[in-house]
Design an enzyme around this catalytic site. Sequence first.
Site, mmCIF file in Angstrom:
data_model
loop_
_atom_site.group_PDB
_atom_site.id
_atom_site.type_symbol
_atom_site.label_atom_id
_atom_site.label_comp_id
_atom_site.label_asym_id
_atom_site.label_seq_id
_atom_site.Cartn_x
_atom_site.Cartn_y
_atom_site.Cartn_z
ATOM 1 C CG HIS A 55 -1.790 -1.031 1.507
ATOM 2 N ND1 HIS A 55 -1.425 -2.178 2.162
ATOM 3 C CD2 HIS A 55 -3.102 -1.164 1.214
ATOM 4 C CE1 HIS A 55 -2.475 -2.976 2.250
ATOM 5 N NE2 HIS A 55 -3.503 -2.395 1.685
ATOM 6 C CD GLU A 61 -7.668 -8.289 -1.304
ATOM 7 O OE1 GLU A 61 -6.672 -7.823 -1.875
ATOM 8 O OE2 GLU A 61 -7.697 -8.590 -0.097
ATOM 9 C CG ASP A 112 -5.107 -11.529 6.940
ATOM 10 O OD1 ASP A 112 -5.803 -12.096 6.090
ATOM 11 O OD2 ASP A 112 -5.097 -10.288 7.093
ATOM 12 C CG ASP A 131 -4.105 -10.990 -1.248
ATOM 13 O OD1 ASP A 131 -3.295 -10.894 -2.188
ATOM 14 O OD2 ASP A 131 -4.518 -10.008 -0.609
ATOM 15 C CG ASP A 171 -9.161 -10.972 6.932
ATOM 16 O OD1 ASP A 171 -8.931 -12.127 6.526
ATOM 17 O OD2 ASP A 171 -8.802 -9.947 6.318
ATOM 18 C CG ASP A 222 1.732 -1.037 3.421
ATOM 19 O OD1 ASP A 222 1.017 -0.719 4.381
ATOM 20 O OD2 ASP A 222 1.395 -1.835 2.529
ATOM 21 C CG ASP A 246 -3.280 -9.866 2.722
ATOM 22 O OD1 ASP A 246 -2.754 -9.442 3.764
ATOM 23 O OD2 ASP A 246 -4.317 -9.377 2.240
HETATM 24 C C1 XUL Z 1 -7.650 -6.566 4.096
HETATM 25 C C2 XUL Z 1 -6.778 -6.974 3.000
HETATM 26 C C3 XUL Z 1 -5.877 -5.948 2.391
HETATM 27 C C4 XUL Z 1 -5.847 -6.002 0.889
HETATM 28 C C5 XUL Z 1 -5.119 -4.861 0.252
HETATM 29 O O1 XUL Z 1 -8.430 -7.592 4.597
HETATM 30 O O2 XUL Z 1 -6.789 -8.123 2.624
HETATM 31 O O3 XUL Z 1 -4.604 -6.148 2.896
HETATM 32 O O4 XUL Z 1 -5.234 -7.171 0.447
HETATM 33 O O5 XUL Z 1 -5.619 -3.640 0.629
#
Ligand code: XUL
Length: 442
Positions: A103, A234, A311, A298, A309, A106, A341
């Site tokens: 991003h 996304e 991740d 991702d 989420d 970032d 991600d």
């Molecule tokens: C949020 C997410 C973000 C996107 C990019 O859930 O997945 O990191 O991948 O903005």
Amino acid sequence: MMAEFFSSVPEPIAYEGPESDNPLAFRWYDADRMVAGKRMEDHLRFAVAYWHSFAWDGSDIFGSGTLDRPWLGSADPVAAAKTKMEVAFEFFQKLTVPFYCFHDRDIAPEGDSFKETCAILDEIVEGAAGHMDRTGVGLLWGTANMFSHPRFQAGAATNPDPELFAYAAAQVRHCMDATHRLGGENYVLWGGREGYETLLNTDLARELDQLGRFFTMVVEHKHAIGFDGLILIEPKPFEPTKHQYDFDVAAVHAFLQRYDLVDEVAVNIAVNHATLSGHDFAHEVAAASAAGIFGSVDANAGDDRLGWDVDRFPVSVEQMSLGVYEILRAGGYTSGGTNFDAKLRRQTIDRDDLFYAHIGGMDTMARALLVAASMLEDGALEDVRAERYAGWDGELGRRILAGDETLASLDERTLGHGEPTPASGRQEALENLVAKYVERTR
Ligand code: XUL
């Protein structure tokens, strides 16, 4: 120059094979191994996500940071961003990944005005170009963070105030230009706050039109600057907002059709977003492929008992194999790739842990690729599928699809026929077959 940050990992991670006990070696990811006519690296196109690995300190809504990220919270954010980038490229190189993703926020902090923010981004992007030239690491995609700053609390493109729409448009323009400058292969739009908390204050129809206009402007800008990567939306059903407009692949596809963008935009499918929307990863890839909008992935994982989420790094070869199988059936990635991600758990605090997490994720995906490729090559699943639908290649099936039959003609035909005979769907036998491939593929 900062001294080596990951000094306990002095060498690039190498492939040592499934029998290796070295935790800092790949057991399955062998970049040059040929799989179904292509190098493993070219199939998988791995990327590291800048935000989870370098821009997050381990804080959550209940507590502050736990991770060793000395550049975060520095009094000189621009100098800290440069240090962070040196560390990031040290990591990409040692992990041997071909790509990274970011991003705008970032890699570069905000300044005191939008103008200053843009100038800082430009300066950092020049530094990134140097690191990319030096290391050969490419940019899989860039994206604009339009969800962290308080200005975006009511959304970006879907904000009730057009001033925010204008701000977001300017920010995306700048981030697309930065992505293009760095040779980025795609540009991603995740609608972090493009949704609503309550319908009591929301004009849903108006917000959808705003979002349609915004995406159209993105596509127009892509053509204006000659960016030839994919524009990727996304999907995610909720979080941070209660309802997000890009709910899942089907919702995005309908949206793209409505705003005449279906030939211009594809999707970036996040595994944990797929499961949050009540689907499997494989379903979302298959749905995108059927609609002709599959783009990128991702790679991460949720937790069966947590409804948000999380991740995690992917660990289930079976889950990933079924998704990768659908990717291969769709013809594989074009400009897309496999972006991790994914983030460390908050208690996973040693520097080496970032390597273990990515090595595990890369090995999981590599093994999934091997399983998916051998299932596809042997054709076992495809043969069953072909047999199941064989009737549609016969005369009746062809006549129906060609529009040569009507309800009345089929009524007449059915009156003269007996009961159709159901055939077994063989689900359990097919699940056993997949298990066999997962066990035996090497
Ligand atoms: C949020 C997410 C973000 C996107 C990019 O859930 O997945 O990191 O991948 O903005």
